[in-house]
Design a protein around this motif. Sequence first.
Motif: not given
Length: 124
Positions: A17-22
């Motif tokens: 999820v962090n990667a998607l946000i980034l």
Amino acid sequence: MKVLWKGFSSYMVIGVVNALILWQIFFVLTVAADLRQAASNLAAFCVAASFSVYLHALYTFESKATVLGYLLFSTVMGVVSYGVGRIADLWQVQGLVTVTSFWLLNLIGEFFFFRFVVFRECES
């Protein structure tokens, strides 16, 4: 073993999820807002890192983050995110290469910072 698996699985889910946000914030800022990659990468990192620290505190480490550790993590990885974006701007690298490179560096840096600095008080 169950505790180790819970920590690993929650770390991985939050990481995705962090990667998607980034990635989403980076591309919105570079394409729609026409910002340079350095500024876009730093802004995307700040949002994604805040999200990660909050969720890791709740689910992965079940402990509050140390303020000093969070500030150290944010400063070091913020400089790295800006630096990667700045180099990409200078070398005119595609945004996909920039965000992927930083994401891999962040994945490694985040793991070590979270494990040994930000959430170090949760060790028993």
